[in-house]
Design an enzyme around this catalytic site. Structure first.
Site, PDB file in Angstrom:
ATOM      1  N   GLN A 251       0.850  -1.193   0.000  1.00 22.38           N
ATOM      2  CA  GLN A 251       0.000   0.000   0.000  1.00 22.38           C
ATOM      3  C   GLN A 251       0.886   1.244   0.000  1.00 22.38           C
ATOM      4  O   GLN A 251       1.823   1.342   0.790  1.00 22.38           O
ATOM      5  CB  GLN A 251      -0.919   0.038   1.221  1.00 22.38           C
ATOM      6  CG  GLN A 251      -1.914   1.192   1.136  1.00 22.38           C
ATOM      7  CD  GLN A 251      -2.705   1.389   2.405  1.00 22.38           C
ATOM      8  OE1 GLN A 251      -2.164   1.819   3.416  1.00 22.38           O
ATOM      9  NE2 GLN A 251      -3.995   1.068   2.362  1.00 22.38           N
TER      10      GLN A 251
ATOM     11  N   ARG B 214      -7.817   1.895  -2.824  1.00 18.31           N
ATOM     12  CA  ARG B 214      -8.630   1.823  -1.606  1.00 18.31           C
ATOM     13  C   ARG B 214      -9.347   3.146  -1.368  1.00 18.31           C
ATOM     14  O   ARG B 214      -8.741   4.211  -1.446  1.00 18.31           O
ATOM     15  CB  ARG B 214      -7.748   1.498  -0.394  1.00 18.31           C
ATOM     16  CG  ARG B 214      -8.569   1.105   0.842  1.00 18.31           C
ATOM     17  CD  ARG B 214      -7.696   0.902   2.058  1.00 18.31           C
ATOM     18  NE  ARG B 214      -8.297  -0.042   2.984  1.00 18.31           N
ATOM     19  CZ  ARG B 214      -8.075  -0.049   4.298  1.00 18.31           C
ATOM     20  NH1 ARG B 214      -7.259   0.845   4.847  1.00 18.31           N
ATOM     21  NH2 ARG B 214      -8.647  -0.942   5.074  1.00 18.31           N
TER      22      ARG B 214
ATOM     23  N   GLY C  61      -8.674  -6.916   9.376  1.00 21.82           N
ATOM     24  CA  GLY C  61      -7.481  -6.352   9.987  1.00 21.82           C
ATOM     25  C   GLY C  61      -7.133  -7.009  11.302  1.00 21.82           C
ATOM     26  O   GLY C  61      -6.346  -7.948  11.366  1.00 21.82           O
ATOM     27  N   ARG C  62      -7.758  -6.525  12.394  1.00 19.86           N
ATOM     28  CA  ARG C  62      -7.403  -7.005  13.722  1.00 19.86           C
ATOM     29  C   ARG C  62      -7.546  -8.517  13.916  1.00 19.86           C
ATOM     30  O   ARG C  62      -6.743  -9.106  14.648  1.00 19.86           O
ATOM     31  CB  ARG C  62      -8.207  -6.233  14.765  1.00 19.86           C
ATOM     32  CG  ARG C  62      -7.733  -4.788  14.939  1.00 19.86           C
ATOM     33  CD  ARG C  62      -8.688  -3.990  15.808  1.00 19.86           C
ATOM     34  NE  ARG C  62      -9.987  -3.864  15.180  1.00 19.86           N
ATOM     35  CZ  ARG C  62     -11.132  -3.688  15.854  1.00 19.86           C
ATOM     36  NH1 ARG C  62     -11.123  -3.617  17.162  1.00 19.86           N
ATOM     37  NH2 ARG C  62     -12.274  -3.567  15.196  1.00 19.86           N
TER      38      ARG C  62
ATOM     39  N   TYR D  69      -6.061  10.407   4.607  1.00 16.05           N
ATOM     40  CA  TYR D  69      -4.711  10.776   4.195  1.00 16.05           C
ATOM     41  C   TYR D  69      -4.780  11.614   2.910  1.00 16.05           C
ATOM     42  O   TYR D  69      -5.848  12.022   2.477  1.00 16.05           O
ATOM     43  CB  TYR D  69      -3.845   9.525   4.076  1.00 16.05           C
ATOM     44  CG  TYR D  69      -3.701   8.838   5.423  1.00 16.05           C
ATOM     45  CD1 TYR D  69      -2.925   9.407   6.438  1.00 16.05           C
ATOM     46  CD2 TYR D  69      -4.374   7.652   5.704  1.00 16.05           C
ATOM     47  CE1 TYR D  69      -2.823   8.807   7.687  1.00 16.05           C
ATOM     48  CE2 TYR D  69      -4.278   7.050   6.951  1.00 16.05           C
ATOM     49  CZ  TYR D  69      -3.505   7.632   7.939  1.00 16.05           C
ATOM     50  OH  TYR D  69      -3.414   7.050   9.187  1.00 16.05           O
TER      51      TYR D  69
END
Length: 367
Positions: A104, A230, A323-324, A183
């Site tokens: 990424q 993304r 993810g987690r 971002y």
């Protein structure tokens, strides 16, 4: 599809362009701040990713394409030779364990600080992040970023393209352009962070321009089958404000224009499979669609995200990014396969602490 056979659907093989995936589970990119101070991927990172190589696809944590794009201490980078070498070591370890990785690429924009990068952050408009930011000197008030001129924009586009070349040279199967989570690219999309009046601001078409220019430049360097994108429509992370009208005005058109360019996948973060927007995305996106479902803020589901993953597949996702659950369970694929209990996440060790604790020391079923 029923709950009983959800695991078999998640674990069925898939194909991403010319890449065979053994299952439909993707590791979502998660910043863990374990890179070397230089931004080079560390040996510890190589161990971490290799432990999780049973995932169908790993999307590695964000790598900055430039020094000024640096967000926090301990993040990875892709703009120097040592960065290429570090990620090449990671890819060798993951490949030896049977895995596949995309990199990424993320520019932080206003999410940065001179204490971390030595530079004043760049952004679409000179509007500071509304909350403090973590730096090598602890949490500090955010600084007012410098508004990007056309020269800064041109340099940023070139930086993304160069980082993509480095990623492929480092052994990644492709790259994900990060236009989500508040971002830089997301800052250009959002009206509260983009107050420009030039060709990169104002109308939805102007605000999406930089995303498309970056994707075009990256595709020109490494080809569409190596490029994913993304997005996270309506996501308020890092002070982003997008109303329902903003989302409706911009994202369907952005997705249509991206689809024309042919990137191999679209990755929707914080996806709601029941929403009208998700249904529109699925109807208009002609290639692989990755859904990253919303999981509880505290902890992870007892099933490791299996039911949420099933719902994403039922709603048309081709792959499901978690993810987690993968963070705390290196062998999540096997746990889902046999219905085994999952490890809980140790939140204390998520970020900024360094070291193996809460990173490479999560137990597997094999011990």
């Amino acid at each position: 599809m029923s709950t009983q056979n959800a695991a078999s659907a998640l674990l069925s093989p898939a194909r991403l362009a010319d890449i065979d995936l053994p299952n439909r589970l993707v590791i979502a990119p998660m910043t863990r701040n374990r890179a070397e101070p230089s931004g080079a991927a560390s040996e510890l990172m190589a161990r971490y990713y290799a432990q999780r190589a049973s995932a169908g696809l790993i999307i590695a944590e964000a790598s900055t394409p430039s020094a000024v794009g640096r967000t926090y201490p301990g993040i990875a980078a892709l703009y120097e030779d040592e960065h290429t070498r570090g990620w090449r070591r990671v890819n060798r370890c993951v490949g030896a364990a049977g895995g596949r990785m995309f990199a990424q690429i993320q520019h932080g924009g206003r999410v940065g600080h001179p204490d971390t990068s030595g530079l004043i952050p760049l952004a679409p408009s000179p509007i500071a992040l509304p909350e403090p930011i973590h730096t090598p000197n602890g949490r500090r008030p955010a600084v007012r970023p410098r508004q990007m001129g056309q020269g800064d924009i041109d340099a940023t586009i070139a930086d993304f393209a160069a980082a993509a070349r480095r990623a492929v040279a480092a052994g990644f199967a492709g790259v994900e352009v990060h236009a989500a989570n508040g971002y830089l690219l997301h800052q250009f999309l959002a009206p509260n962070t983009n107050r420009r009046t030039d060709v990169h601001g104002g109308t939805p078409a102007a605000r999406m321009r930089l995303v498309l220019e970056v994707v075009d430049a990256v595709i020109a360097q490494i080809g569409p089958d190596r490029v994913g994108v993304r997005i996270s429509p309506g996501n308020t992370t890092n002070g982003i404000i997008e109303s329902a009208r903003d989302v409706e005005d911009l994202y369907p058109e952005l997705i249509s224009r991206l689809d024309e360019r042919g990137p191999v996948y679209l990755h929707v973060a914080f996806a709601d499979p029941d929403s009208g927007l998700w249904k529109r995305i699925r109807a208009s996106w002609s290639r692989t669609l990755i859904g990253n479902p919303v999981l509880p803020v505290e902890g992870i589901p007892e099933d490791g995200g299996r039911v949420a993953g099933e719902r994403m597949l039922e709603a048309g996702a081709d792959l499901v990014a978690l993810g987690r659950p993968f963070l705390a369970n290196p062998d999540l694929v096997e746990r889902i396969r046999i219905g085994a209990p999952v490890n809980a996440v140790r939140e204390k060790y998520l970020m900024y602490v360094g070291g193996a604790t809460g990173y490479t020391d999560y137990p597997t079923l094999a011990g």
